[in-house]
Design an enzyme around this catalytic site. Structure first.
Site, PDB file in Angstrom:
ATOM      1  N   LYS A 145       0.834  -1.207   0.000  1.00  3.80           N
ATOM      2  CA  LYS A 145       0.000   0.000   0.000  1.00  3.80           C
ATOM      3  C   LYS A 145       0.870   1.259   0.000  1.00  3.80           C
ATOM      4  O   LYS A 145       0.661   2.186  -0.781  1.00  3.80           O
ATOM      5  CB  LYS A 145      -0.914   0.006   1.225  1.00  3.80           C
TER       6      LYS A 145
ATOM      7  N   LYS B  82      -8.535   1.973   4.272  1.00  6.92           N
ATOM      8  CA  LYS B  82      -8.060   0.589   4.236  1.00  6.92           C
ATOM      9  C   LYS B  82      -6.851   0.383   5.136  1.00  6.92           C
ATOM     10  O   LYS B  82      -6.075   1.320   5.377  1.00  6.92           O
ATOM     11  CB  LYS B  82      -7.751   0.152   2.807  1.00  6.92           C
TER      12      LYS B  82
ATOM     13  N   ARG C 194      -5.185  -4.877 -12.835  1.00 15.27           N
ATOM     14  CA  ARG C 194      -3.899  -5.447 -12.440  1.00 15.27           C
ATOM     15  C   ARG C 194      -2.982  -5.434 -13.665  1.00 15.27           C
ATOM     16  O   ARG C 194      -3.264  -6.093 -14.672  1.00 15.27           O
ATOM     17  CB  ARG C 194      -4.079  -6.877 -11.929  1.00 15.27           C
TER      18      ARG C 194
ATOM     19  N   ARG D 267     -10.457  -6.044 -12.811  1.00 12.19           N
ATOM     20  CA  ARG D 267     -11.289  -6.804 -11.875  1.00 12.19           C
ATOM     21  C   ARG D 267     -12.476  -5.918 -11.500  1.00 12.19           C
ATOM     22  O   ARG D 267     -12.327  -4.928 -10.805  1.00 12.19           O
ATOM     23  CB  ARG D 267     -10.447  -7.209 -10.668  1.00 12.19           C
TER      24      ARG D 267
ATOM     25  N   ARG E  28     -15.447  -3.208  -4.023  1.00 12.50           N
ATOM     26  CA  ARG E  28     -14.138  -3.820  -4.258  1.00 12.50           C
ATOM     27  C   ARG E  28     -14.152  -4.671  -5.522  1.00 12.50           C
ATOM     28  O   ARG E  28     -15.074  -5.435  -5.751  1.00 12.50           O
ATOM     29  CB  ARG E  28     -13.743  -4.698  -3.060  1.00 12.50           C
TER      30      ARG E  28
ATOM     31  N   ASP F 179      -1.607  -2.053  -9.361  1.00 11.90           N
ATOM     32  CA  ASP F 179      -3.056  -1.899  -9.385  1.00 11.90           C
ATOM     33  C   ASP F 179      -3.384  -0.466  -9.766  1.00 11.90           C
ATOM     34  O   ASP F 179      -2.902   0.486  -9.136  1.00 11.90           O
ATOM     35  CB  ASP F 179      -3.665  -2.246  -8.030  1.00 11.90           C
TER      36      ASP F 179
ATOM     37  N   GLU G 203      -1.880   0.491  -5.783  1.00  9.84           N
ATOM     38  CA  GLU G 203      -1.062  -0.453  -5.024  1.00  9.84           C
ATOM     39  C   GLU G 203       0.091  -0.939  -5.885  1.00  9.84           C
ATOM     40  O   GLU G 203       0.008  -0.931  -7.113  1.00  9.84           O
ATOM     41  CB  GLU G 203      -1.876  -1.672  -4.557  1.00  9.84           C
TER      42      GLU G 203
ATOM     43  N   ASN H 176       2.026  -4.446  -5.872  1.00 11.06           N
ATOM     44  CA  ASN H 176       2.053  -5.787  -5.280  1.00 11.06           C
ATOM     45  C   ASN H 176       3.377  -6.477  -5.588  1.00 11.06           C
ATOM     46  O   ASN H 176       3.763  -6.615  -6.752  1.00 11.06           O
ATOM     47  CB  ASN H 176       0.886  -6.619  -5.829  1.00 11.06           C
TER      48      ASN H 176
END
Length: 317
Positions: A125, A160, A210, A225, A233, A273, A281, A283
């Site tokens: 994050k 979050k 993604r 997504r 979400r 993301d 984000e 990842n």
């Protein structure tokens, strides 16, 4: 090459969508030796990090019999060409201890991807703060007054935790501020835990994209997504539907700016993301979506990844 995968139990893999399985299958197809172990199988003794390793043979079978495993042997990690860290979060202290052991193995000569130190240095994050030119308005704090002021300024805000995965613990608070106090108290443990708040990005309805970046180069398709029903979400674990689509010009701009920086730090595979035009984000633990992109777009992500592994191994010799 001898490639060892530090992963969750193989019996837990869903082979129709598991990215680690896709990596193993591609490596085996090219004649590389594939091994697997879990974090609990590692040990440090007399300065040497070893693990109970199993040589894996992929059978081409279905979910129940996709692999055969030889008897486990205790082997120094330094005897492998490459170790792939593919353990899923939670990114807790046990995960961190594993990265310390992998780092010792790295010093003994084995290539580890993603780099254990780089994984520790890049909270998934918080890492977006290094690339703030691509982010929506964001605050990271445990201070309730600051979080309330941020909401008052932006009126529609996502809250979050910094250690969540799969969309866990994500809340949206609109202009009515309904349950704002309770959400802040719950996520921040009454001010004891740092959390993140971001201005809501309406483009989430078109998907949380993604973008996979392999050794600094973006895969040409993202997996959007898309949230379903009243869900905010898009995470697949939260019921989002994944749709492969070509990168937009903005997607490519973000990936091409960030990718080489992260690759130079030892992050061979990252999952960026992006919602709308904004990075949300970075990842680095065990990015996924290989198979969904390959199945829908026809682009072989696992082949691109193993190409990068082979190139990195060749450069080391």
């Amino acid at each position: 090459m001898k490639i060892a995968f530090l992963a969750d139990p193989l019996s837990s893999f869903k082979i129709y969508k598991d990215s680690t399985y896709a990596m193993m299958a591609e490596a085996a197809k090219r004649g590389h030796e594939v091994y697997a172990f879990q974090q609990r199988h590692m040990a440090l003794e007399n300065g040497i990090v070893s693990a109970q390793m199993q040589r894996i043979t992929l059978t081409g079978g279905g979910q129940e019999d996709w692999y055969e495993a030889a008897d486990a042997e205790d082997v120094p990690l330094s005897t492998f060409d490459i170790i792939l860290e593919r353990k899923d979060p939670p990114f807790d202290m046990e995960y961190v201890y594993g990265t310390y052991l992998l780092q010792l193995a790295e010093k003994a000569g084995v290539k580890v991807f993603n780099s254990p130190q780089a994984i520790r240095d890049h909270n998934e994050k918080l890492s977006i703060a290094q690339f703030s030119q691509f982010t929506s308005p964001t605050i990271v704090t445990s201070d309730e007054a600051r979080l309330r002021a941020f909401h008052a300024k932006h009126t529609d805000v996502i809250f979050k935790p910094l250690d969540g995965m799969g969309g866990t613990g994500i809340f949206r608070v609109k202009a009515d501020a309904l349950n704002l106090g309770a959400i802040i108290e719950t996520l921040s443990l009454n001010g004891k835990q740092t959390i993140m708040a971001q201005k809501y990005i309406p483009e989430i309805v078109k998907g949380d994209k993604r973008i996979l970046v392999i050794d600094g180069k973006p895969v040409p398709f993202s997996l959007a997504r898309i949230p379903q029903g009243t869900e905010v979400r898009g995470n697949l674990a939260a019921g989002g539907v994944g749709v492969a689509q070509p990168l937009t010009a903005r997607d490519r701009e973000i990936a091409e700016a960030i990718g080489p920086v992260l690759a130079a730090r030892g992050l061979l595979l990252v999952g960026l993301d992006v919602i709308g035009d904004y990075l949300t984000e970075v990842n680095v633990t065990s990015p996924t979506c290989f198979q969904e992109i390959t199945q829908q777009a026809g682009f072989d992500v696992a082949a691109m990844f193993v190409d990068a592994l082979e190139a990195r191994a060749a450069a080391a010799h």
